[in-house]
Design an enzyme around this catalytic site. Structure first.
Site, PDB file in Angstrom:
ATOM      1  N   GLU A  90      57.199  38.070  49.280  1.00  0.00           N
ATOM      2  CA  GLU A  90      57.311  37.878  47.831  1.00  0.00           C
ATOM      3  C   GLU A  90      58.082  39.055  47.238  1.00  0.00           C
ATOM      4  OE1 GLU A  90      53.255  37.041  46.183  1.00  0.00           O
ATOM      5  OE2 GLU A  90      52.625  38.694  47.439  1.00  0.00           O
ATOM      6  N   LYS A 104      34.996  44.070  41.466  1.00  0.00           N
ATOM      7  CA  LYS A 104      35.848  45.261  41.541  1.00  0.00           C
ATOM      8  C   LYS A 104      37.248  44.875  41.074  1.00  0.00           C
ATOM      9  CE  LYS A 104      38.817  47.127  44.107  1.00  0.00           C
ATOM     10  NZ  LYS A 104      39.584  47.928  43.165  1.00  0.00           N
ATOM     11  N   GLU A 150      42.453  33.918  47.720  1.00  0.00           N
ATOM     12  CA  GLU A 150      43.613  33.516  46.899  1.00  0.00           C
ATOM     13  C   GLU A 150      44.688  34.572  47.140  1.00  0.00           C
ATOM     14  OE1 GLU A 150      43.919  30.881  44.920  1.00  0.00           O
ATOM     15  OE2 GLU A 150      41.870  30.122  44.935  1.00  0.00           O
ATOM     16  N   CYS A 178      51.730  35.174  41.664  1.00  0.00           N
ATOM     17  CA  CYS A 178      51.666  34.621  43.013  1.00  0.00           C
ATOM     18  C   CYS A 178      52.334  33.253  43.095  1.00  0.00           C
ATOM     19  CB  CYS A 178      50.209  34.496  43.439  1.00  0.00           C
ATOM     20  SG  CYS A 178      49.240  33.590  42.223  1.00  0.00           S
TER      21      CYS A 178
HETATM   22  P1  NAP Z   1      46.336  43.976  46.560  1.00  0.00           P
HETATM   23  O1  NAP Z   1      47.021  45.247  46.825  1.00  0.00           O
HETATM   24  O2  NAP Z   1      46.004  43.098  47.705  1.00  0.00           O
HETATM   25  O3  NAP Z   1      45.030  44.346  45.718  1.00  0.00           O
HETATM   26  C1  NAP Z   1      44.171  43.359  45.199  1.00  0.00           C
HETATM   27  C2  NAP Z   1      42.799  43.962  44.985  1.00  0.00           C
HETATM   28  O4  NAP Z   1      42.265  44.358  46.248  1.00  0.00           O
HETATM   29  C3  NAP Z   1      42.776  45.203  44.102  1.00  0.00           C
HETATM   30  O5  NAP Z   1      41.586  45.215  43.351  1.00  0.00           O
HETATM   31  C4  NAP Z   1      42.763  46.319  45.120  1.00  0.00           C
HETATM   32  O6  NAP Z   1      42.185  47.510  44.650  1.00  0.00           O
HETATM   33  C5  NAP Z   1      41.870  45.708  46.166  1.00  0.00           C
HETATM   34  N1  NAP Z   1      41.977  46.316  47.496  1.00  0.00           N
HETATM   35  C6  NAP Z   1      43.086  46.762  48.117  1.00  0.00           C
HETATM   36  N2  NAP Z   1      42.771  47.242  49.343  1.00  0.00           N
HETATM   37  C7  NAP Z   1      41.420  47.082  49.481  1.00  0.00           C
HETATM   38  C8  NAP Z   1      40.476  47.383  50.503  1.00  0.00           C
HETATM   39  N3  NAP Z   1      40.854  47.950  51.651  1.00  0.00           N
HETATM   40  N4  NAP Z   1      39.168  47.091  50.282  1.00  0.00           N
HETATM   41  C9  NAP Z   1      38.776  46.513  49.133  1.00  0.00           C
HETATM   42  N5  NAP Z   1      39.614  46.214  48.122  1.00  0.00           N
HETATM   43  C10 NAP Z   1      40.923  46.481  48.298  1.00  0.00           C
HETATM   44  O7  NAP Z   1      47.178  43.047  45.557  1.00  0.00           O
HETATM   45  P2  NAP Z   1      47.812  43.424  44.147  1.00  0.00           P
HETATM   46  O8  NAP Z   1      49.029  44.239  44.387  1.00  0.00           O
HETATM   47  O9  NAP Z   1      46.753  43.959  43.237  1.00  0.00           O
HETATM   48  O10 NAP Z   1      48.191  41.974  43.602  1.00  0.00           O
HETATM   49  C11 NAP Z   1      49.335  41.315  43.947  1.00  0.00           C
HETATM   50  C12 NAP Z   1      49.066  40.308  45.049  1.00  0.00           C
HETATM   51  O11 NAP Z   1      48.081  39.365  44.616  1.00  0.00           O
HETATM   52  C13 NAP Z   1      50.285  39.480  45.379  1.00  0.00           C
HETATM   53  O12 NAP Z   1      50.373  39.326  46.763  1.00  0.00           O
HETATM   54  C14 NAP Z   1      49.996  38.141  44.695  1.00  0.00           C
HETATM   55  O13 NAP Z   1      50.696  37.058  45.250  1.00  0.00           O
HETATM   56  C15 NAP Z   1      48.526  38.039  44.880  1.00  0.00           C
HETATM   57  N6  NAP Z   1      47.924  37.116  43.905  1.00  0.00           N
HETATM   58  C16 NAP Z   1      47.432  35.920  44.359  1.00  0.00           C
HETATM   59  C17 NAP Z   1      46.898  35.013  43.449  1.00  0.00           C
HETATM   60  C18 NAP Z   1      46.354  33.681  43.895  1.00  0.00           C
HETATM   61  O14 NAP Z   1      45.660  33.030  43.106  1.00  0.00           O
HETATM   62  N7  NAP Z   1      46.626  33.233  45.106  1.00  0.00           N
HETATM   63  C19 NAP Z   1      46.845  35.334  42.084  1.00  0.00           C
HETATM   64  C20 NAP Z   1      47.354  36.566  41.668  1.00  0.00           C
HETATM   65  C21 NAP Z   1      47.884  37.459  42.602  1.00  0.00           C
HETATM   66  P3  NAP Z   1      43.083  48.730  44.089  1.00  0.00           P
HETATM   67  O15 NAP Z   1      43.813  48.193  42.935  1.00  0.00           O
HETATM   68  O16 NAP Z   1      42.050  49.730  43.733  1.00  0.00           O
HETATM   69  O17 NAP Z   1      43.962  49.141  45.219  1.00  0.00           O
END
Ligand code: NAP
Length: 490
Positions: A393, A188, A263, A297
């Site tokens: 962040e 997804k 991650e 991240c």
């Molecule tokens: P996010 O809001 O946590 O969303 C990530 C993914 O999870 C998206 O596909 C989102 O879908 C999905 N999601 C959200 N709520 C969900 C739920 N209740 N059930 C199932 N899936 C759900 O994060 P983001 O804003 O996309 O990305 C930024 C974050 O990712 C930052 O915190 C960054 O630090 C972190 N990140 C970490 C790494 C690493 O390797 N550690 C790498 C890159 C990014 P939707 O888009 O449809 O809401």
């Protein structure tokens, strides 16, 4: 093709790869729900739409992954590796278009997006090579003369959930490792950037990934997320995204005891010691901080610079940041694109306002860019309270710089965070590099470099940044489980 193609031609190339359907069990479906609109963040216009799949449609993808699993897992690693190699070849053949597609839906500059496609593809190539090296171990038993054979077997069908900031790389880093191990995948992607994932899905099919082995499902989290986390057929969830959502998903997976890779977010410190090569420190900080407009991240969220070199560092760093070119992704020489959302802009402004309120100064930037929309000026802040940046962040092009006096102080402030993904340090003293590198509470440490991500490097965090490692020879372990066979020999 030249890397100097016109903006219009690039946009056309990217748009040609848009697929407005989800990939379920080898078939493209339009879904039964209200479609999700995908925007171009640099133009703030509608780019297209993807289906909002119903729970039943997601179940179809899960059932297909379960059905396809035994045959896929039983294939020789070499055979899976060959399919991965063909996938990599197709990604290379389409790299300009894929980069343009990333620019369209994510907004990052096209050259940077091309770098992401190559980085993403390096994981496919890496795991293609590993697929025929999935050996186990023979162990002498502690009892009698028995021999123990330890096999590494794929965990089963896997769910992968990925963020928008690396629309290609966060996918291949998981999916290629899963295929290498013999797992099937239901992915997804983020709703903001689903087209790159769907295009990668199409290329995987073309490469010979069998039906059901790879599905790409789009839709509301309440439907898609809940079905994936709640399914008994899915044996593992690999998630990249925010810590908050990761915690929720881990809880949702608890009843079915899924294996988890998390991650999550970071708040990376970057330390410049008094003996550092300041030019290297400035360039390292620019590379780490401003990639993807500060929306990664591993972006340094707080820079700690020894007071003896703080003025010199700030002078050079501020001049470099002020010279960064902000613009639309297909313009020549652009280094900083728009933020992904209006919400992202609000957060960045909030962090700047709170820093000013705590005594910090703006050295360059500090506000929205004259291009309007979601563009923000690359910003350097000096002083104020660093605790905000250790706790949250910023996810934008803002570099707050703080002074320190001793190594102990720098390390203690760097570690004063719940997060522990990346950390960076700059010093010419090898003893100090080793000492500080070992003392920093983070999973990935850069010493005299701001570029730490590549296929060979184990990538992952500690503390609230999660667990599990991606890439490297460790990256496949998360998709394997050990089975032992004891042979009574005597
Ligand atoms: P996010 O809001 O946590 O969303 C990530 C993914 O999870 C998206 O596909 C989102 O879908 C999905 N999601 C959200 N709520 C969900 C739920 N209740 N059930 C199932 N899936 C759900 O994060 P983001 O804003 O996309 O990305 C930024 C974050 O990712 C930052 O915190 C960054 O630090 C972190 N990140 C970490 C790494 C690493 O390797 N550690 C790498 C890159 C990014 P939707 O888009 O449809 O809401």
């Amino acid at each position: 093709m030249s890397e100097q193609t016109s903006p219009q031609a690039l946009a056309k190339l990217g748009a040609a790869l848009i697929i407005e359907q989800a990939l379920v069990d080898g078939r493209w479906i339009s879904g039964s729900g209200e479609p999700i609109v995908v925007e171009d963040p640099s133009e703030e216009t509608r780019l297209g739409q993807v289906p909002s799949l119903s729970g039943e449609e997601v179940e179809t993808a899960i059932a297909a992954a379960a059905r396809a699993f035994p045959d896929w897992a039983a294939r020789k690693g070499k055979a899976r590796g060959e399919i991965l190699s063909r996938w990599a070849g197709l990604v290379t053949a389409n790299e300009h278009g894929l980069a343009a597609l990333i620019s369209l839906e994510n907004g990052k500059p096209w050259k940077e997006a091309l770098g992401e496609v190559r980085y993403a593809n390096s994981f496919i190539t890496w795991f293609a090579g590993m697929a025929e090296r999935m050996d186990g171990r023979a162990i002498e038993s502690a009892k009698d003369d028995d021999l123990i054979l330890a096999f590494r077997e794929p965990v089963g069908p896997v769910a992968a959930i990925t963020p928008w900031n690396f629309p290609a790389a966060m996918i291949t880093r998981k999916v290629a490792a899963a295929f290498c191990a013999g797992c099937t995948v239901v992915l997804k992607p983020a709703s903001a950037t689903p087209f790159t994932a769907l295009a990668l899905g199409r290329l995987a099919l073309e490469a010979g990934v069998p039906e059901g082995v790879f599905s790409v499902v789009t839709g509301a989290n309440s439907q898609v997320g809940a079905r994936l986390t709640g399914s008994k057929l899915i044996r593992k969830l690999s998630f990249t995204g925010s810590t908050e959502v990761g915690r929720q998903l881990a809880a949702d997976c608890a009843p079915t005891l899924k294996r988890l890779s998390m991650e999550l977010g970071g708040a990376a410190p970057l330390i410049v010691f008094e003996d550092a090569d300041l030019d290297a420190a400035v360039e390292g900080a620019i590379a780490a901080k401003f990639r993807a407009a500060g929306q990664t991240c591993v972006c340094p969220n707080r820079l700690y610079v020894h007071q003896a070199v703080q003025e010199a560092f700030l002078e050079r760093f501020t001049a470099r940041v002020a010279g960064l070119k902000v613009g639309k992704p297909f313009e020549d020489g652009v280094e900083i694109g728009p933020l992904i959302s209006a919400k992202g802009l609000d957060k960045v402004e909030g962090h700047i306002a709170r820093t000013k309120a705590s005594g910090g100064r703006v050295l360059t930037g500090g506000g929205r860019h004259r291009l309007g929309g979601r563009f923000f000026q690359p910003t350097v802040l000096a002083g104020g309270d660093d605790r905000l940046f250790a706790a949250e962040e910023t996810f934008g092009p803002v570099a707050p710089v703080f002074g320190f006096l001793t190594e102990e102080e720098a390390l203690s402030r760097a570690n004063a965070s719940e997060f522990g993904l990346a950390a960076y340090l700059f010093t010419r003293d090898l003893d100090r590099a080793m000492r500080a590198g070992r003392a920093l509470e983070a999973g990935i440490i850069g010493v005299n470099t701001g570029v730490i991500s590549n296929a060979a490097n184990p990538f992952g965090g500690v503390k609230q940044s999660g667990y599990g490692r991606e890439g490297s020879t460790y990256g496949v372990d998360d998709y394997l489980q050990v089975k032992s066979l004891t042979l009574a020999l005597g």
